[in-house]
Write an enzyme that holds these catalytic residues in place. Structure first.
Site, PDB file in Angstrom:
ATOM      1  N   HIS A  99       0.862  -1.188   0.000  1.00  0.00           N
ATOM      2  CA  HIS A  99       0.000   0.000   0.000  1.00  0.00           C
ATOM      3  C   HIS A  99       0.902   1.243   0.000  1.00  0.00           C
ATOM      4  O   HIS A  99       2.034   1.189   0.494  1.00  0.00           O
ATOM      5  CB  HIS A  99      -0.840  -0.047   1.277  1.00  0.00           C
ATOM      6  CG  HIS A  99      -1.893   1.000   1.413  1.00  0.00           C
ATOM      7  ND1 HIS A  99      -1.623   2.304   1.760  1.00  0.00           N
ATOM      8  CD2 HIS A  99      -3.243   0.927   1.269  1.00  0.00           C
ATOM      9  CE1 HIS A  99      -2.771   2.990   1.826  1.00  0.00           C
ATOM     10  NE2 HIS A  99      -3.759   2.180   1.530  1.00  0.00           N
TER      11      HIS A  99
ATOM     12  N   ASP B  85       3.052  -4.361   7.954  1.00  0.00           N
ATOM     13  CA  ASP B  85       1.807  -3.614   7.744  1.00  0.00           C
ATOM     14  C   ASP B  85       0.665  -4.628   7.898  1.00  0.00           C
ATOM     15  O   ASP B  85       0.396  -5.420   7.002  1.00  0.00           O
ATOM     16  CB  ASP B  85       1.805  -2.983   6.354  1.00  0.00           C
ATOM     17  CG  ASP B  85       0.437  -2.395   5.981  1.00  0.00           C
ATOM     18  OD1 ASP B  85      -0.494  -2.469   6.812  1.00  0.00           O
ATOM     19  OD2 ASP B  85       0.293  -1.881   4.854  1.00  0.00           O
TER      20      ASP B  85
ATOM     21  N   GLN C 101      -4.736  -5.109   7.003  1.00  0.00           N
ATOM     22  CA  GLN C 101      -5.756  -6.005   6.448  1.00  0.00           C
ATOM     23  C   GLN C 101      -5.793  -7.321   7.216  1.00  0.00           C
ATOM     24  O   GLN C 101      -6.760  -8.068   7.113  1.00  0.00           O
ATOM     25  CB  GLN C 101      -5.460  -6.296   4.960  1.00  0.00           C
ATOM     26  CG  GLN C 101      -5.543  -5.084   4.062  1.00  0.00           C
ATOM     27  CD  GLN C 101      -6.969  -4.610   3.843  1.00  0.00           C
ATOM     28  OE1 GLN C 101      -7.924  -5.356   4.005  1.00  0.00           O
ATOM     29  NE2 GLN C 101      -7.119  -3.343   3.505  1.00  0.00           N
TER      30      GLN C 101
ATOM     31  N   LYS D  91     -10.744  -0.478  10.397  1.00  0.00           N
ATOM     32  CA  LYS D  91     -10.962  -1.683   9.591  1.00  0.00           C
ATOM     33  C   LYS D  91     -11.399  -2.865  10.452  1.00  0.00           C
ATOM     34  O   LYS D  91     -11.690  -3.933   9.932  1.00  0.00           O
ATOM     35  CB  LYS D  91      -9.678  -2.049   8.841  1.00  0.00           C
ATOM     36  CG  LYS D  91      -9.385  -1.165   7.628  1.00  0.00           C
ATOM     37  CD  LYS D  91      -8.118  -1.637   6.954  1.00  0.00           C
ATOM     38  CE  LYS D  91      -7.896  -1.024   5.584  1.00  0.00           C
ATOM     39  NZ  LYS D  91      -7.819   0.429   5.532  1.00  0.00           N
TER      40      LYS D  91
ATOM     41  N   CYS E  98      -4.810   2.628  -3.618  1.00  0.00           N
ATOM     42  CA  CYS E  98      -3.594   3.136  -2.981  1.00  0.00           C
ATOM     43  C   CYS E  98      -2.441   2.156  -3.149  1.00  0.00           C
ATOM     44  O   CYS E  98      -1.644   1.940  -2.231  1.00  0.00           O
ATOM     45  CB  CYS E  98      -3.815   3.453  -1.501  1.00  0.00           C
ATOM     46  SG  CYS E  98      -5.104   4.649  -1.189  1.00  0.00           S
TER      47      CYS E  98
END
Lengths: 410, 157
Positions: free
Chosen positions: A123, A199, A202, A225, A367
């Site tokens: 991302h 990261d 998600q 999220k 993104c």
């Protein structure tokens, strides 16, 4: 069924909203998730009964507010199995957490020619903060390429990591859905003497997360999220690393003392929480974590694997060669985000037609423009699922795609 | 369905499926690139002019790039309307079209109201979908960029 789906849907008031007498089909949770009543209520109740400044004032109300804020930190530490609550830093969002890492750790440790290794499925939040250091410090970025089915191609990883100072990668791609071998990647980074940064935006909302078993050095993720409010993100890091990092933003709350000559910093995590933090949001986040824990992260993952299988089979079964779904087909290797190309239609047009039936998907580059370049497309349409989605949502998506075929006369 | 039918009128779909004046022009034709960072749409406008200043005539215009049905059809219709007209006439056409799209800050000049938009009127339905207005004007902004800067890059954000 891993849990009572009907009951879960009722927990999210927005899912009972109708537009033009038709129900909402929310398939954009990879973008941001909807909020259960409990989170909405927790934030309202806190503002009605307990709201006050934190860490500043000595009256009882302020003490209660501080405790409520810190409960959010405790909840997050529990959710990701952090060894210490103090290792959880609240930021504005995950993007700020990544920038904090690049600006604080990066500026303290990286100079001209130093190498940061990223992957082609990152991302922008895990690309641009490092590219800023390319401009400012002349560091170098190396990229881990992808396989044809959208997994990391690790053939040359040792060469890429040779001499690298940082390996920063996604735990789950927001475009491909690919779940990366996180613990193994952290181990390879460690063996190469590189800092490992994950990261996990998600990943955390949809899976059991254990930062200790990953062996990661720093991990960034976000509240919005995972059924929590927007406006608050998280950085977890090993204390030894956080402790050695210089502050990111300066101001109130992050200092030990300030004189006319200078300042000393507060201990971690306050060192990185300058100014009034997202207090109400931390309270909502704690409620979101409790909600997810009651359903069980393993159950959520199980549900999403089943629904992912249904999604892949339905779309490929109904549309065959007219649809290209990016990322792995094996649901054990992927999460529930499905980026696809449909016939020759532009994703904007696909999402416009789907919106006519209240099917909410994202159209664009997500993104992740460098990844779009790797895929050879300008944009994709992306449907993404969460615990509140069911097979009827996927059927509505497929019906909407049929409608697109009709409208464009294909 | 009325909303969608307003947006995807037959004439729009026709220009999308069969874009007019698609291609490239070699220098000394002016070239400008426009993009919409939101969705990744890209449009390239090539202009071949004869004459000077506002009286120059657009002898040829070509459109390149890729994007959604609205951005592509709008650029296609634009190219059709502009060919053979002067720069001044086409600037007026752009003002008139952007006013139709409800773009702020357009200062109409005498005679703008009398300009016949022809097929371009079909894009009026875009007004019901504000997110798509940027798609509709992308080609036009790229055209203006080509005139004003003699080329370069523009963005609808």
């Amino acid at each position: 069924m891993a849990f009572d789906q009907t009951a879960v849907r009722k927990d999210f008031p927005i899912l009972s909203r109708e537009i033009n007498d038709k129900p909402l089909v929310y398939l954009d949770s990879g973008n941001t998730s909807q909020k259960p009543q409990r989170v909405i209520d927790a934030m309202s109740h806190f503002q009605e009964h307990t709201y006050a400044p934190i860490n500043r004032s000595s009256y009882r109300l302020a003490g209660e507010a501080t405790d409520a804020y810190e409960k959010g930190r405790v909840a997050i530490a529990r959710l990701i199995n952090a060894p210490s609550v103090d290792e959880v830093v609240f930021t504005k969002n995950a993007t700020e957490a990544m920038n904090l890492i690049a600006q604080s750790w990066g500026r303290a440790n990286l100079g001209e020619g130093d190498v940061v290794v990223l992957t082609e499925m990152e991302h922008h939040a895990n690309i641009v903060p490092w590219q800023m250091l390319v401009q400012e410090r002349k560091i170098q970025i190396r990229w881990v390429p992808l396989t044809a089915d959208g997994q990391l191609d690790l053939t040359n990883l040792d060469n890429l990591l040779d001499g690298a100072k940082v390996f920063s990668f996604t735990a789950m791609s927001n475009v491909l859905g690919t779940i990366t071998p996180i613990a193994m990647l952290c181990e390879r980074a460690r063996a190469a003497g590189a800092l490992s940064i994950v990261d996990a935006c998600q990943f955390v909302p949809h899976n059991v997360t254990d930062v200790q078993s990953w062996g990661a050095d720093l991990v960034a993720f976000s509240s919005h999220k995972m059924c929590g409010p927007s406006g608050i993100g998280m950085l977890w890091g090993r204390m030894e690393i956080l402790d050695a990092m210089p502050p990111f933003l300066g101001g109130g709350n992050m200092i030990d003392t300030v004189t006319f000559d200078g300042f000393t910093t507060a201990p971690v995590p306050m060192k990185f929480e300058a100014g009034t933090p997202p207090i109400i949001e931390a309270v909502g986040l704690a409620a979101a974590v409790e909600y997810l824990e009651e359903i069980g992260m393993a159950n959520i993952r199980q549900h999403e694997m089943e629904l992912s299988r249904y999604t892949l089979d339905t779309l490929k079964g109904r549309f065959g060669d007219d649809i290209t779904i990016y990322g792995p087909d094996d649901v054990k290797l992927r999460g529930g985000v499905f980026s696809f190309a449909f016939r020759d239609l532009h994703p904007h047009d696909v999402s416009q037609v789907l919106d006519e039936r209240n099917v909410c998907v994202r159209a664009g580059h997500h993104c992740a423009k460098p990844l779009m370049q790797t895929l050879g497309v300008n944009a994709t349409t992306r449907a993404s699922i969460y615990l509140y989605n069911d097979t009827a949502d996927i059927d509505a998506l497929a019906d909407g795609l049929d409608n697109a075929t009709d409208i464009f006369g294909l | 369905m009325s909303g969608l039918e307003d947006l995807y009128r037959e004439i729009i779909l026709d220009h999308y499926r069969t874009p007019r004046n698609r291609g490239e022009l070699d220098p000394p034709a002016i070239k400008a690139e426009g993009h919409n960072p939101l969705c990744g749409d890209e449009i390239t406008v090539y202009l071949s002019l004869s004459g000077e200043g506002d009286d120059a005539v657009i002898d040829d215009i070509k459109i390149g790039g890729q994007g959604c049905s609205i951005s592509q059809s709008s650029a296609s219709m634009m190219s059709q309307s502009m060919k053979g007209k002067t720069v001044a006439e086409n600037r007026a056409l752009a003002r008139r079209f952007k006013a139709l799209m409800g773009i702020d800050g357009i200062e109409p000049q005498d005679g703008d109201d009398a300009i016949d938009l022809g097929d371009l009127e079909a894009l009026e339905g875009v007004m019901k979908f504000p997110v798509r207005i940027k798609c509709a004007v992308l080609g036009w902004n790229t055209f203006l960029q080509a005139l004003d800067a003699g080329g370069g890059t523009t963005s609808t954000e």
